[in-house]
Design a protein around this motif. Structure first.
Motif: not given
Length: 199
Positions: A58-67, A69-75, A138-141
Motif C-alpha cells: 500500500f505505501p508504494q501504491i499510494i506513494r506514502l511519505n517515507s516519514n 513508512l516505519l510506523a506503517f510497517y510496524m503496524t 490515520s497514517l494515510f490521512v
C-alpha cells in the motif's frame, strides 16, 4: 430388575420403527454444509492472504511519505502477527472438520458448537484489526493533509472520530457479511437438522 434384564428388554425392542430424518442425507455428498464451510474457508484464506499481501504494498501504491513508512510497517507487522495466529487456529478448525462423522446427534452438536465458537473467534479477530486499521488510515490521512491543518485540535478530534467510525463500520460490515455468507447459513442448516433430531 437388574441391568441384564433391562439390556435384554432393550435388545428385544424392534429397531424397524426408528426413522432417521431425511435431512441427515443432506450431510453427505458434495452439497453437505460441512463441505460448503470447508470451501468457504479455503476461499477466505486465499482472499485474506491476497489482502495481506496487497496491504504490504500500500505505501508504494499510494506513494506514502517515507516519514511514515516505519510506523506503517510496524503496524503492518502487528497485523501479520494477529493474522498468523488466526490462520493457525483457522487451519486447526479446518482439519477438525474432516474428523466429524456426522452419524450421531452428539457429533452434530459438537460440530454445531465448534462452528459457533469459531465464528466468535472470527469476530474477535476482526475486532482486533480495528485499532490497526485506525492507525493505518490515520497514517494515510496524516501523509495527505498538511501539517498545519493537523495541528488544529478541533480538526484533529473530528478527524479521529471519523477515522474510528469508518474503520469500525468497515470491519463490522465485512465481518458480518463474511459470517452470514460463509458460515451462518450452513450453521442454520445444521441447526435445523438438530431440531429435526430433537423431535
Amino acid at each position: 430388575m437388574n441391568f441384564d434384564d433391562i439390556q435384554a428388554a432393550w435388545n428385544q425392542e424392534s429397531n424397524e420403527n426408528i426413522q432417521l430424518p431425511t435431512a441427515l442425507n443432506n450431510l453427505k455428498g458434495k452439497k453437505s454444509p460441512v463441505k460448503k464451510i470447508r470451501t468457504a474457508m479455503r476461499t477466505e484464506l486465499l482472499l485474506q492472504s491476497i489482502a495481506l499481501t496487497v496491504t504490504g504494498f500500500f505505501p508504494q501504491i499510494i506513494r506514502l511519505n517515507s516519514n511514515f513508512l516505519l510506523a506503517f510497517y510496524m503496524t503492518y507487522a502487528f497485523m501479520l502477527i494477529i493474522s498468523i495466529y488466526y490462520f493457525i487456529r483457522f487451519y486447526f478448525f479446518y482439519k477438525r472438520l474432516f474428523n466429524y462423522t456426522l452419524n450421531s446427534k452428539e457429533s452434530l452438536f459438537t460440530l454445531y458448537y465448534d462452528i459457533k465458537i469459531n465464528i466468535e473467534m472470527y469476530r474477535s479477530f476482526n475486532y482486533s484489526l480495528i485499532p490497526i486499521l485506525v492507525i493505518m488510515l490515520s497514517l494515510f490521512v496524516a501523509a495527505k493533509i498538511p501539517l498545519g491543518a493537523l495541528m488544529d485540535q478541533s480538526h484533529l478530534l473530528i478527524l479521529g472520530i471519523v477515522i474510528l467510525a469508518v474503520s469500525t463500520i468497515l470491519v463490522y460490515v465485512f465481518m458480518e457479511l463474511g459470517i452470514k455468507v460463509g458460515y451462518g447459513k450452513y450453521l442454520k442448516e445444521i441447526g435445523s437438522i438438530l431440531d429435526q433430531l430433537q423431535e
